[in-house]
Design an enzyme around this catalytic site. Sequence first.
Site, PDB file in Angstrom:
ATOM      1  CE  LYS A 293       2.363 -18.017   1.005  1.00 43.45           C
ATOM      2  NZ  LYS A 293       1.498 -19.188   1.219  1.00 43.45           N
TER       3      LYS A 293
ATOM      4  CG  ASP B  17      -7.617  -4.063   2.934  1.00 45.81           C
ATOM      5  OD1 ASP B  17      -8.702  -3.945   3.543  1.00 45.81           O
ATOM      6  OD2 ASP B  17      -7.405  -3.541   1.829  1.00 45.81           O
TER       7      ASP B  17
ATOM      8  CG  ASP C  91      -1.352 -19.919   2.855  1.00 55.20           C
ATOM      9  OD1 ASP C  91      -0.696 -19.575   3.850  1.00 55.20           O
ATOM     10  OD2 ASP C  91      -0.849 -20.602   1.938  1.00 55.20           O
TER      11      ASP C  91
ATOM     12  CE1 TYR D  90      -2.932  -3.164   0.712  1.00 56.44           C
ATOM     13  CE2 TYR D  90      -4.474  -1.354   0.942  1.00 56.44           C
ATOM     14  CZ  TYR D  90      -4.224  -2.687   0.756  1.00 56.44           C
ATOM     15  OH  TYR D  90      -5.267  -3.555   0.605  1.00 56.44           O
TER      16      TYR D  90
END
Length: 340
Positions: A171, A229, A205, A124
């Site tokens: 991740k 988000d 995930d 972002y």
Amino acid sequence: MPYRVTLIPGDGIGPELAEATRRVLDASGVGFEWDVEEAGEAVMAAEGTPLPERVLDSVRRNGLGLKGPITTPVGEGFRSVNVGLRQALDLYANLRPARSLPGVVTRYDGVDLVIVRENTEDLYAGIEHRVGPDAAESIKIITRGASERIARFAFEYAAANGRRKVTAVHKANIMKLSDGLFLEACRTVAADYADRIEFEDRIVDNMCMQLVQKPELYDVLVLPNLYGDIVSDLAAGLVGGLGVAPGANIGTNAAVFEPVHGSAPKYAGQDRADPTAMILSGVLLLRHVGEIAAAERVELALRTVLAEGRHVTRDLGGGAGTSEMATAICDVLAAAPAAT
Ligand code: NAD
């Protein structure tokens, strides 16, 4: 002394929700002076920018903002006002509680999660460019400073609010350098709280799957911007959807409170949008300034109206308009005035 708050009504359903929330907060027994500042689509047309400096100055002066949603054009046009506001005022922590509400039918009971999202960097940061006609690059920025700052915010929030565990979400198995740095920073900060608050980490995930299977296992989650988000909308879905999900953007010198949802243009001006998310954002504002008793009274009044189900909006299975629901909440507050 009343609290002076910058009120940004926003686009679409924003103005109706801002008015409903203002009425409820005014009925809380706490004094407010509202400094109304327009921003968004219409302001873009009139002033050439959707987020004029006067709006930022007002929030800087007051240190507090309450904001309706603002439309962001997809794929073209002006940059998100929401992202711009967070970056300009360094509102580095995005706090999004997701707690089950009475009368709001969902697949889950007893969900009580707090999502803490880093608000200033990651993908972002807005650094992207075309590489020739058929490729584009977005740059993911992760710094130790911003990561440690958000991790500390999450642990401090947990400590101040009697929460038991913080889970860092990442991740780092794939993005070993960027998400690896985020995880390392979280581990460093976690060590300072090891005697009081449990710490663990999850790959994003796997986290999503676990949240829809057993949300009760989790408490406070801390995430970089993009995962934050996405996972906060997932958490909103667990407790009834976007209409009931509040948020806060908190920095060192200012804080802006806003619902998680967008401007839902198809419902604009119809007095049918659910004010719950924006009213709960107002409750976060009351808590932020230390007006805990008033925050609890407003939340209880809202929960009473939701549980009764007679004056709730259509998304909640009722037939009331935004303003009728706000009036019902004000009536509950008036029936049980604040102790003086
Ligand atoms: P949205 O949240 O505006 O609407 C998605 C759907 O959720 C709506 O069609 C509606 O069915 C439901 N919904 C949302 N809020 C509701 C409410 N209070 N009451 C009842 N139902 C509600 O998402 P979108 O359509 O993806 O975005 C519309 C615009 O809002 C876009 O321009 C987007 O960029 C912007 N947006 C702004 C913010 C913000 O200001 N913080 C956040 C998200 C999206």
